[in-house]
Design a protein around this motif. Structure first.
Motif, PDB file in Angstrom:
ATOM      1  N   GLY A   1     105.409 -48.784  43.224  1.00 30.49           N
ATOM      2  CA  GLY A   1     105.755 -50.077  43.826  1.00 30.49           C
ATOM      3  C   GLY A   1     104.934 -50.458  45.028  1.00 30.49           C
ATOM      4  N   GLY A   2     104.356 -49.449  45.728  1.00 31.08           N
ATOM      5  CA  GLY A   2     103.599 -49.754  46.935  1.00 31.08           C
ATOM      6  C   GLY A   2     104.469 -50.459  47.964  1.00 31.08           C
ATOM      7  N   GLN A   3     103.853 -51.315  48.795  1.00 28.27           N
ATOM      8  CA  GLN A   3     104.620 -52.071  49.783  1.00 28.27           C
ATOM      9  C   GLN A   3     105.628 -52.987  49.110  1.00 28.27           C
ATOM     10  OE1 GLN A   3     102.074 -54.115  52.565  1.00 28.27           O
ATOM     11  NE2 GLN A   3     101.750 -52.288  53.799  1.00 28.27           N
ATOM     12  N   ALA A   4     105.245 -53.543  47.969  1.00 33.79           N
ATOM     13  CA  ALA A   4     106.175 -54.437  47.256  1.00 33.79           C
ATOM     14  C   ALA A   4     107.413 -53.686  46.800  1.00 33.79           C
ATOM     15  CB  ALA A   4     105.478 -55.066  46.055  1.00 33.79           C
ATOM     16  N   GLY A   5     107.260 -52.396  46.499  1.00 36.13           N
ATOM     17  CA  GLY A   5     108.394 -51.591  46.029  1.00 36.13           C
ATOM     18  C   GLY A   5     109.484 -51.434  47.054  1.00 36.13           C
ATOM     19  N   THR A   6     109.154 -51.624  48.335  1.00 36.09           N
ATOM     20  CA  THR A   6     110.163 -51.496  49.396  1.00 36.09           C
ATOM     21  C   THR A   6     110.838 -52.823  49.709  1.00 36.09           C
ATOM     22  OG1 THR A   6     108.575 -51.899  51.189  1.00 36.09           O
ATOM     23  CG2 THR A   6     108.805 -49.626  50.431  1.00 36.09           C
ATOM     24  N   SER A   7     110.403 -53.902  49.072  1.00 33.50           N
ATOM     25  CA  SER A   7     110.988 -55.225  49.336  1.00 33.50           C
ATOM     26  C   SER A   7     112.402 -55.298  48.752  1.00 33.50           C
ATOM     27  CB  SER A   7     110.131 -56.320  48.720  1.00 33.50           C
ATOM     28  OG  SER A   7     108.878 -56.385  49.346  1.00 33.50           O
ATOM     29  N   SER A   8     113.339 -55.726  49.565  1.00 31.64           N
ATOM     30  CA  SER A   8     114.719 -55.825  49.097  1.00 31.64           C
ATOM     31  C   SER A   8     114.908 -57.005  48.153  1.00 31.64           C
ATOM     32  CB  SER A   8     115.673 -55.959  50.280  1.00 31.64           C
ATOM     33  OG  SER A   8     115.331 -57.094  51.065  1.00 31.64           O
ATOM     34  N   ARG A   9     114.049 -58.038  48.275  1.00 31.06           N
ATOM     35  CA  ARG A   9     114.183 -59.199  47.396  1.00 31.06           C
ATOM     36  C   ARG A   9     112.856 -59.948  47.320  1.00 31.06           C
ATOM     37  NH1 ARG A   9     117.816 -58.909  43.780  1.00 31.06           N
ATOM     38  NH2 ARG A   9     118.224 -60.873  42.744  1.00 31.06           N
ATOM     39  N   ILE A  10     112.334 -60.095  46.106  1.00 32.77           N
ATOM     40  CA  ILE A  10     111.151 -60.928  45.865  1.00 32.77           C
ATOM     41  C   ILE A  10     111.646 -62.148  45.100  1.00 32.77           C
ATOM     42  CG2 ILE A  10     108.873 -61.048  44.788  1.00 32.77           C
ATOM     43  CD1 ILE A  10     108.804 -57.961  44.912  1.00 32.77           C
ATOM     44  N   GLU A  11     111.568 -63.306  45.718  1.00 28.12           N
ATOM     45  CA  GLU A  11     112.184 -64.494  45.118  1.00 28.12           C
ATOM     46  C   GLU A  11     111.179 -65.487  44.536  1.00 28.12           C
ATOM     47  OE1 GLU A  11     115.627 -66.180  46.754  1.00 28.12           O
ATOM     48  OE2 GLU A  11     115.964 -64.573  48.191  1.00 28.12           O
ATOM     49  N   ASN A  12     109.882 -65.191  44.708  1.00 28.80           N
ATOM     50  CA  ASN A  12     108.887 -66.143  44.204  1.00 28.80           C
ATOM     51  C   ASN A  12     108.011 -65.518  43.124  1.00 28.80           C
ATOM     52  OD1 ASN A  12     107.518 -64.407  45.862  1.00 28.80           O
ATOM     53  ND2 ASN A  12     106.515 -65.982  47.095  1.00 28.80           N
ATOM     54  N   TYR A  13     108.542 -64.518  42.420  1.00 32.57           N
ATOM     55  CA  TYR A  13     107.776 -63.902  41.333  1.00 32.57           C
ATOM     56  C   TYR A  13     108.105 -64.619  40.031  1.00 32.57           C
ATOM     57  CZ  TYR A  13     105.409 -60.350  38.587  1.00 32.57           C
ATOM     58  OH  TYR A  13     104.533 -59.696  37.748  1.00 32.57           O
TER      59      TYR A  13
ATOM     60  N   SER B   1     109.443 -52.255  39.980  1.00 29.88           N
ATOM     61  CA  SER B   1     108.753 -50.984  39.748  1.00 29.88           C
ATOM     62  C   SER B   1     109.391 -50.216  38.599  1.00 29.88           C
ATOM     63  CB  SER B   1     108.781 -50.129  41.023  1.00 29.88           C
ATOM     64  OG  SER B   1     108.210 -50.818  42.103  1.00 29.88           O
ATOM     65  N   ARG B   2     110.721 -50.179  38.582  1.00 27.48           N
ATOM     66  CA  ARG B   2     111.421 -49.441  37.521  1.00 27.48           C
ATOM     67  C   ARG B   2     111.094 -50.026  36.152  1.00 27.48           C
ATOM     68  NH1 ARG B   2     115.401 -49.940  34.192  1.00 27.48           N
ATOM     69  NH2 ARG B   2     115.930 -52.041  34.937  1.00 27.48           N
ATOM     70  N   ARG B   3     111.103 -51.339  36.045  1.00 29.60           N
ATOM     71  CA  ARG B   3     110.791 -51.985  34.770  1.00 29.60           C
ATOM     72  C   ARG B   3     109.367 -51.656  34.335  1.00 29.60           C
ATOM     73  NH1 ARG B   3     113.759 -57.130  33.589  1.00 29.60           N
ATOM     74  NH2 ARG B   3     115.630 -57.164  34.869  1.00 29.60           N
ATOM     75  N   ALA B   4     108.430 -51.706  35.293  1.00 31.74           N
ATOM     76  CA  ALA B   4     107.025 -51.463  34.960  1.00 31.74           C
ATOM     77  C   ALA B   4     106.780 -50.021  34.531  1.00 31.74           C
ATOM     78  CB  ALA B   4     106.148 -51.813  36.162  1.00 31.74           C
ATOM     79  N   ILE B   5     107.393 -49.059  35.246  1.00 29.82           N
ATOM     80  CA  ILE B   5     107.228 -47.647  34.875  1.00 29.82           C
ATOM     81  C   ILE B   5     107.805 -47.394  33.489  1.00 29.82           C
ATOM     82  CG2 ILE B   5     108.149 -45.348  35.377  1.00 29.82           C
ATOM     83  CD1 ILE B   5     105.754 -45.886  37.036  1.00 29.82           C
ATOM     84  N   THR B   6     108.956 -47.971  33.205  1.00 25.10           N
ATOM     85  CA  THR B   6     109.577 -47.819  31.882  1.00 25.10           C
ATOM     86  C   THR B   6     108.672 -48.401  30.796  1.00 25.10           C
ATOM     87  OG1 THR B   6     111.767 -47.980  32.886  1.00 25.10           O
ATOM     88  CG2 THR B   6     111.629 -48.337  30.505  1.00 25.10           C
ATOM     89  N   GLN B   7     108.088 -49.554  31.087  1.00 26.10           N
ATOM     90  CA  GLN B   7     107.208 -50.220  30.133  1.00 26.10           C
ATOM     91  C   GLN B   7     105.949 -49.381  29.888  1.00 26.10           C
ATOM     92  OE1 GLN B   7     106.260 -54.138  31.490  1.00 26.10           O
ATOM     93  NE2 GLN B   7     105.875 -54.939  29.435  1.00 26.10           N
ATOM     94  N   ALA B   8     105.361 -48.847  30.976  1.00 26.11           N
ATOM     95  CA  ALA B   8     104.163 -48.021  30.837  1.00 26.11           C
ATOM     96  C   ALA B   8     104.455 -46.758  30.030  1.00 26.11           C
ATOM     97  CB  ALA B   8     103.620 -47.665  32.217  1.00 26.11           C
ATOM     98  N   ALA B   9     105.610 -46.136  30.308  1.00 23.80           N
ATOM     99  CA  ALA B   9     105.979 -44.914  29.576  1.00 23.80           C
ATOM    100  C   ALA B   9     106.139 -45.203  28.083  1.00 23.80           C
ATOM    101  CB  ALA B   9     107.272 -44.345  30.149  1.00 23.80           C
ATOM    102  N   ARG B  10     106.651 -46.379  27.759  1.00 32.13           N
ATOM    103  CA  ARG B  10     106.826 -46.746  26.351  1.00 32.13           C
ATOM    104  C   ARG B  10     105.486 -46.827  25.624  1.00 32.13           C
ATOM    105  NH1 ARG B  10     107.669 -51.528  23.354  1.00 32.13           N
ATOM    106  NH2 ARG B  10     107.430 -52.868  25.185  1.00 32.13           N
ATOM    107  N   PHE B  11     104.417 -47.139  26.383  1.00 34.56           N
ATOM    108  CA  PHE B  11     103.087 -47.220  25.777  1.00 34.56           C
ATOM    109  C   PHE B  11     102.313 -45.906  25.902  1.00 34.56           C
ATOM    110  CE2 PHE B  11     103.609 -51.895  26.771  1.00 34.56           C
ATOM    111  CZ  PHE B  11     103.738 -52.285  25.445  1.00 34.56           C
ATOM    112  N   GLY B  12     103.016 -44.825  26.295  1.00 32.77           N
ATOM    113  CA  GLY B  12     102.383 -43.505  26.311  1.00 32.77           C
ATOM    114  C   GLY B  12     101.576 -43.185  27.548  1.00 32.77           C
TER     115      GLY B  12
END
Length: 555
Positions: A264-276, A289-300
């Protein structure tokens, strides 16, 4: 996670009696309780500490008075130290009645039961029902998961908490100075408080003052590469690195992602991102970050964390990557997405309190410790604003300290509007923090007005710093061209450097995100000229994979 059944623990050296009691208890209470038994009081005591470490709950002890290795009263006295909430019943013969009566005061005995108890429907179950009903009325279920025991103002405790929360691993924090539960765990396991923090795992084992890699391995994370060669190695799991790993994996590249702390980097510590884009209600950096890691793992995609890259060497177009533990990895290409760190606050004694009241980021980790206190946030960017909003749910008052006269030039308007509408957030403009005070942990700071020069000392329970953007490139020993601030130069921007032509020997110009080393790319905030937005970092990560394909096609 299903809740563990509470335990009914029976101790009696007479095996015939023990089997009868266990049979009777299982027939009536087996659905709701786990029945444990032993013929030895010493064996029972040895098992109690392990059960405590596993967050098991004992609802009731049923102990015989006359046992060869220990009297039942003595056993219950020691058991009470480990499981004080458990109900205590003594099994006695008629001749032991006097001892049982004394035990009512000595060990706060809840009941003594005369042998024999036939029929149990009349002489055993009604008594146990009353005791268990009483226990249930006061029982609060144990937390199921990892527990950290330590000092609130310990930098090492903060590091462990921040690591687990950053990796989305739930835990329970137990402050040794205020938690009876923490002291029970320390005493029952013979841990010196000088060696805290201690991390207790669900299987009952624990680590004392652990290295973060040890904690990571115990929680199922991997820090060792499994393959001899990768198509692309992505260094840094911020938004850009996560996007690159998803696209690399989905497009068939043998992809590995290396992260030294948490995704997640610095963005991973953000409590709320409202303009994504695509999330009208907003989402937290950790959820993204959790969604992205899960997605990456699904692709091996292979994810190595906590692991740190300390060097890159190039041999015959292959990239040899040296890790912190001395091992190496081989890769055909590299994408550097290490992002930026917050700049160290230039204030007297600030190093003394880092992790002990002074925090770089980490608002979500330490917010609970700020309940009903006054806290200060330094910085005028979106990260500072999001953290101030999050802290306002816990702190009595949140003060945002900025050098400029307002937030308009550095913060998104939606955040400015939210801050204005939050009564316990105040802006302190044209001001800097110049000094920190405290005895072991932060308790006050000096604020200096940059216009008038006036300095005043104010009480502060915590100071959260969100200033500057220092590129994480100091670790790179490879001769890669950087700008004057240390950001990695890429693409046509390299042509303005005299040293570029000395190292670049290909007929083509560098790809848009390629550094001066062919096959080594940079994306996201670490790259010179990047936009410093989550969406743009994600876009660059995806774009970098396109250039990796083109580079690999050449080689």
């Amino acid at each position: 996670m299903s809740m563990k059944k509470p335990i009914l623990f029976v101790i009696d050296d007479d095996q015939q009696v023990l089997r009868a009691v266990v049979r009777d208890l299982r027939s009536v209470y087996g659905k709701d309780y786990r029945i444990m038994s032993t013929g030895s009081a010493n064996d029972a005591l040895h098992s109690l500490a392990e059960l405590k470490n596993k967050s098991e709950t004992i609802a009731l002890f049923l102990a015989d008075q006359r046992m060869p290795d220990m009297l039942g009263v003595d056993f219950l006295k020691q058991a009470k130290e480990i499981f004080p909430e458990a109900r205590r019943i003594l099994l006695t013969a008629y001749s032991d009645t006097e001892a049982a009566i004394r035990a009512i005061n000595d060990v706060q005995l809840d009941y003594y039961l005369m042998k024999p108890w036939d029929p149990p429907e009349e002489k055993l179950f009604p008594i146990l029902n009353d005791q268990l009903e009483e226990w249930q009325s006061n029982h609060k279920p144990e937390f199921q998961g990892i527990r950290i025991v330590g000092y609130q103002w310990s930098p090492r405790s903060h590091d462990v908490k921040d690591f687990l929360s950053g990796n989305l691993i739930p835990y329970q924090w137990l402050d040794i100075e205020s938690s009876d539960r923490a002291n029970e765990l320390v005493v029952s396991n013979g841990i010196s408080v000088k060696n805290l923090p201690a991390v207790f795992f669900e299987d009952g084992t624990f680590l004392v003052n652990p290295d973060l890699r040890e904690v990571g391995e115990r929680t199922g994370m991997r820090s060792k590469a499994s393959k001899p060669m990768y198509d692309v190695t992505i260094i840094g799991a911020g938004p850009s690195g996560l996007a690159a790993s998803v696209y690399g994996g989905s497009e068939g590249l043998n992809t590995v992602l290396v992260e030294k702390r948490a995704p997640g980097g610095q963005a991973g510590t953000s409590s709320r991102i409202e303009n994504y884009l695509g999330f009208p209600n907003g989402l937290s950096g950790s959820e993204l970050s959790r969604r992205a890691i899960t997605q990456a793992a699904r692709f091996g995609v292979e994810f190595l964390s906590p692991q740190e890259v300390v060097d890159i060497d190039i041999k015959d177009d292959y990239k040899i990557i040296t890790l912190h533990d001395g091992t190496t990895m081989n890769s055909r290409s590299i994408i550097i997405t290490t992002g930026v760190d917050y700049r160290t606050l230039d204030a007297v004694d600030v190093e003394r309190f880092t992790g002990a009241g002074v925090y770089y980021g980490a608002a979500t980790t330490e917010a609970h410790a700020c309940r009903d206190k006054d806290v200060y946030v330094v910085g005028g960017g979106n990260s500072a604003g999001q953290s101030a909003m999050y802290l306002s749910h816990y702190a009595c008052q949140v003060y945002i300290v900025i050098r400029k006269n307002d937030l308009s030039s550095s913060m998104s308007q939606y955040l400015i509007d939210q801050i204005k509408a939050t009564p316990n957030i105040a802006i302190i403009p044209e001001t800097v923090v110049t000094r920190t005070y405290g005895d072991g942990n932060l308790d006050a700071i000096d604020l200096r007005n940059v216009v008038t020069g006036e300095t005043k000392k104010v009480e502060a329970s915590a100071l959260f710093i969100f200033i500057g953007a220092r590129p994480v490139t100091d670790w790179i020993k490879l001769n890669i061209i950087k700008d004057e601030k240390g950001f990695l130069e890429t693409g046509r921007e390299l042509l303005k450097y005299e040293s570029f032509r000395k190292t670049w020997k290909l007929a083509r110009e560098p790809f848009l995100l390629e550094t001066c080393c062919p096959g080594v790319f940079a994306a996201g905030d670490v790259r010179s000229g990047a936009m410093n937005r989550v969406a743009s970092a994600v876009g660059e990560g995806a774009m970098a994979i396109k250039f990796v394909h083109e580079y690999l096609a050449e080689n």
